[in-house]
Structures are given as C-alpha cells and as structure tokens.
Design a protein around this motif. Structure first.
Motif, short mmCIF file in Angstrom:
data_model
loop_
_atom_site.label_atom_id
_atom_site.label_comp_id
_atom_site.label_asym_id
_atom_site.label_seq_id
_atom_site.Cartn_x
_atom_site.Cartn_y
_atom_site.Cartn_z
N ALA A 107 1.69 3.97 15.73
CA ALA A 107 1.26 4.82 14.62
C ALA A 107 1.16 4.03 13.32
CB ALA A 107 2.23 6.00 14.45
N VAL A 108 2.05 3.06 13.14
CA VAL A 108 1.97 2.20 11.96
C VAL A 108 0.72 1.34 12.04
CG1 VAL A 108 3.10 0.38 10.63
CG2 VAL A 108 4.48 2.17 11.70
N ILE A 109 0.46 0.76 13.20
CA ILE A 109 -0.72 -0.08 13.38
C ILE A 109 -1.98 0.70 13.05
CG2 ILE A 109 -2.13 -1.30 15.10
CD1 ILE A 109 0.52 -2.03 16.51
N ASP A 110 -2.04 1.97 13.47
CA ASP A 110 -3.23 2.78 13.28
C ASP A 110 -3.33 3.41 11.90
OD1 ASP A 110 -4.26 2.34 15.81
OD2 ASP A 110 -3.23 4.05 16.71
N HIS A 111 -2.30 3.26 11.07
CA HIS A 111 -2.31 3.90 9.76
C HIS A 111 -3.45 3.35 8.90
CE1 HIS A 111 -0.94 5.33 5.82
NE2 HIS A 111 -0.14 6.15 6.48
N LEU B 215 4.40 9.53 7.62
CA LEU B 215 4.62 8.72 8.81
C LEU B 215 5.84 9.23 9.57
CD1 LEU B 215 3.67 6.22 10.42
CD2 LEU B 215 5.28 4.86 9.05
N GLY B 216 6.86 9.64 8.85
CA GLY B 216 8.05 10.18 9.49
C GLY B 216 7.76 11.41 10.31
N TYR B 217 7.01 12.34 9.75
CA TYR B 217 6.65 13.55 10.49
C TYR B 217 5.74 13.22 11.67
CZ TYR B 217 8.64 16.59 6.90
OH TYR B 217 9.51 17.23 6.05
N LEU B 218 4.83 12.27 11.47
CA LEU B 218 3.89 11.90 12.53
C LEU B 218 4.61 11.28 13.73
CD1 LEU B 218 0.89 11.51 13.41
CD2 LEU B 218 0.97 9.27 12.29
N THR B 219 5.62 10.49 13.47
CA THR B 219 6.31 9.76 14.55
C THR B 219 7.54 10.46 15.09
OG1 THR B 219 7.64 8.55 12.92
CG2 THR B 219 5.54 7.54 13.59
N GLY B 220 8.01 11.50 14.39
CA GLY B 220 9.24 12.15 14.79
C GLY B 220 10.48 11.49 14.21
N HIS C 286 11.23 11.42 10.85
CA HIS C 286 11.37 11.81 9.45
C HIS C 286 12.83 11.84 9.01
CE1 HIS C 286 11.38 14.59 5.92
NE2 HIS C 286 10.43 13.77 5.57
N ASP C 287 13.71 12.34 9.87
CA ASP C 287 15.14 12.38 9.51
C ASP C 287 15.68 10.97 9.28
OD1 ASP C 287 15.17 15.11 9.64
OD2 ASP C 287 16.05 15.21 11.66
N TYR C 288 15.23 10.02 10.10
CA TYR C 288 15.69 8.64 9.94
C TYR C 288 15.19 8.07 8.61
CZ TYR C 288 15.75 3.57 10.41
OH TYR C 288 15.93 2.23 10.18
N ILE C 289 13.91 8.28 8.31
CA ILE C 289 13.34 7.73 7.08
C ILE C 289 13.97 8.38 5.85
CG2 ILE C 289 11.22 7.69 5.68
CD1 ILE C 289 9.69 7.20 8.31
N GLU D 15 0.78 -1.24 0.00
CA GLU D 15 0.00 0.00 0.00
C GLU D 15 0.81 1.29 0.00
OE1 GLU D 15 -3.17 -0.09 -0.30
OE2 GLU D 15 -3.64 -2.19 0.13
N PHE D 16 2.00 1.30 0.60
CA PHE D 16 2.70 2.57 0.85
C PHE D 16 3.35 3.14 -0.42
CE2 PHE D 16 3.83 3.73 5.46
CZ PHE D 16 2.54 3.47 5.88
N ASN D 17 3.33 4.48 -0.49
CA ASN D 17 4.14 5.19 -1.47
C ASN D 17 5.08 6.12 -0.71
OD1 ASN D 17 2.64 7.57 -0.80
ND2 ASN D 17 1.08 7.01 -2.31
N SER D 18 5.90 6.89 -1.42
CA SER D 18 6.88 7.73 -0.74
C SER D 18 6.22 8.80 0.13
CB SER D 18 7.81 8.38 -1.76
OG SER D 18 7.08 9.20 -2.66
N THR D 19 5.08 9.32 -0.32
CA THR D 19 4.37 10.32 0.48
C THR D 19 3.93 9.75 1.81
OG1 THR D 19 3.59 11.47 -1.51
CG2 THR D 19 2.39 11.90 0.54
N ASP D 20 3.46 8.51 1.79
CA ASP D 20 3.05 7.85 3.04
C ASP D 20 4.23 7.76 4.01
OD1 ASP D 20 0.38 7.32 2.21
OD2 ASP D 20 1.10 5.62 1.03
#
Length: 253
Positions: A83-87, A35-40, A42-45, A26-31
């Motif tokens: 957050a991944v579970i709830d996506h 998710l990175g911004y939502l979880t904090g 983003h720099d890692y991703i 299901e995921f694309n780069s935008t997802d």
C-alpha cells in the motif's frame, strides 16, 4: 506482485530507503491517518510514541520513526508495505529512483516516470497531474489522458506567461507549445545536434495535436463509445510525460 521479494530484508533495503525519502518529502499527518485506515494499522500509527509528534514539530527523529513504521509493516503484514508502494505520493518517487525494483516486483515495465510538479506549478497543474497518476494506477492509461491534457495545457500557458511570451487566453495546447518553442530563450540553442533535436521538438507538436483529438474523441472526458485501447493509452501517457520532463528540465518552470 511478488511478495517473496518484499519479505527478503536484503532485497527490499534500497526500496525501503526510497520509500522513506518519499514519505519525508511528501507526507503530512492526514496522509498517515489515511494510510493507517487503508492498511488496518491506524491504531499503531496513532499510538506510535513519536511518529506524528515528530512530524508536527519537525523533530530530527522523524526519519527514524518512518523507518520504524515501514519495518512494522514489513514484519506484520506485507500488504501494508504494498500500500505504501502504491501510494500516490510515493510511487512516482519509486518509479524515478528504483524502477528496476518495481519491475522485479511485477509492476509493468516501460512507463516513463511520473511528473513531479515544480514549486512554481499552478494548483490546476498539480491537481491534474495527481489525478492522472491516480487514474493510471486505478483505471488504466486511457482514463488518465484527459487529466494529462489539462496538466500539459496549464503548464504550457504558465510557462509562456513566466517567459513573457504572449499567447491568447483561448490558446490551444498546440498553439501554446508552438509559441513556447519559437520564443523561449532556453529552447533556441539545443546543443551541437541542434538540427536533429529540433526535429524531435517539432514532432512533439504533432504529439500534442494528437493528444487534443484523443482527449476529445478517445478518452473518458466525453461520453465516447470508442475509447483508446490500453496499450495505445500507455503510449500517449509515456509520450506526454516525456515532453513534460524535457520542458521542465530545459526551462525550469
């Protein structure tokens, strides 16, 4: 939410596998960025050596990269794994593949799995189903009724069209269902218990007729003062999802 279970690597193993499969599908780069911004993270991703590159080029190591990210979440902040579970693109798959794990985590039991639209589903149906799932998670079942009504209405009219079943453009939800039930070849032979299954399908018409009324007078589709209660809203959501699952399995539309 029982975070201790998620911290147990042996317990979360099957859940991690189901999450990885959902993300691969299901995921694309935008997802990933969202998710990175939502979880904090983003720099890692963004800085992962292979994740987004492998996704973009369809490389064979993308699945391994997804596992790396999930394990990073589990090791550094279990809330990111939640957050991944709830996506919205993950949760429906988990409800279908790992319902017992979700119940153990503390998610409400008794939900019929979310509906995953088929390839042939119209954009209206896809968007309405996604909106309904989002509202179910964030605002509760009563808020999802309107979008489920839209999704079911669009699905039934599309299924009639695909089956060369004539229905007026203005056909109501109930009218479209009755036409489909009466004329679609896949719904004419219901197996050895045809009579009893036929009675159940007949009761579905009553469910959809009630859905019409609830959408207009008991949901947030209009400025109604008396919104359906939460338990009753979940009953409606489960009933409509059941109809969706049966029809999509039978007519493959």
């Amino acid at each position: 939410m029982n975070h201790e279970l998620l911290e147990d690597s042996a317990w979360r193993g099957p859940l991690m596998l189901a999450m990885q499969r959902a993300i691969l599908a299901e995921f694309n780069s935008t997802d990933w960025h969202e998710l990175g911004y939502l979880t904090g993270f983003h720099d890692y991703i963004r800085g992962h050596a292979r994740l987004l590159r492998s996704l973009g080029f369809g490389d064979d190591d993308y699945g391994s990269c997804v596992f790396q990210v999930l394990e990073h979440f589990a090791s550094n902040d279990i809330r990111a794994l939640v957050a991944v579970i709830d996506h919205l693109k993950v949760r429906p798959n988990l409800e279908r593949e790992q319902p017992a794990k979700l119940i153990e985590l503390g998610y409400q039991a008794g939900h019929v799995p979310a509906v995953l639209p088929t390839v042939s589903a119209s954009e209206v149906v896809r968007r309405a189903l996604a909106d309904a799932d989002h509202l179910l998670l964030t605002s509760g079942a009563p808020s999802a009724i309107d979008r489920l009504h839209t999704a079911m209405h669009g699905y039934l009219k599309s299924a009639c069209q695909d089956g060369a079943i004539a229905v007026p453009e203005s056909a109501t939800l109930t009218q479209a269902y009755k036409a489909l039930r009466a004329q679609h070849p896949a719904l004419q032979s219901l197996g050895e218990h045809d009579s009893e299954i036929g009675r159940i399908l007949g009761s579905f018409a009553s469910v959809l007729d009630a859905l019409n009324t609830l959408r207009n007078h008991g949901s947030v589709a209009h400025p109604n003062e008396n919104i359906v209660e939460r338990a009753e809203g979940e009953l409606v959501v489960n009933a409509v999802r059941t109809i969706f699952h049966y029809l999509s399995q039978k007519i493959r539309s």
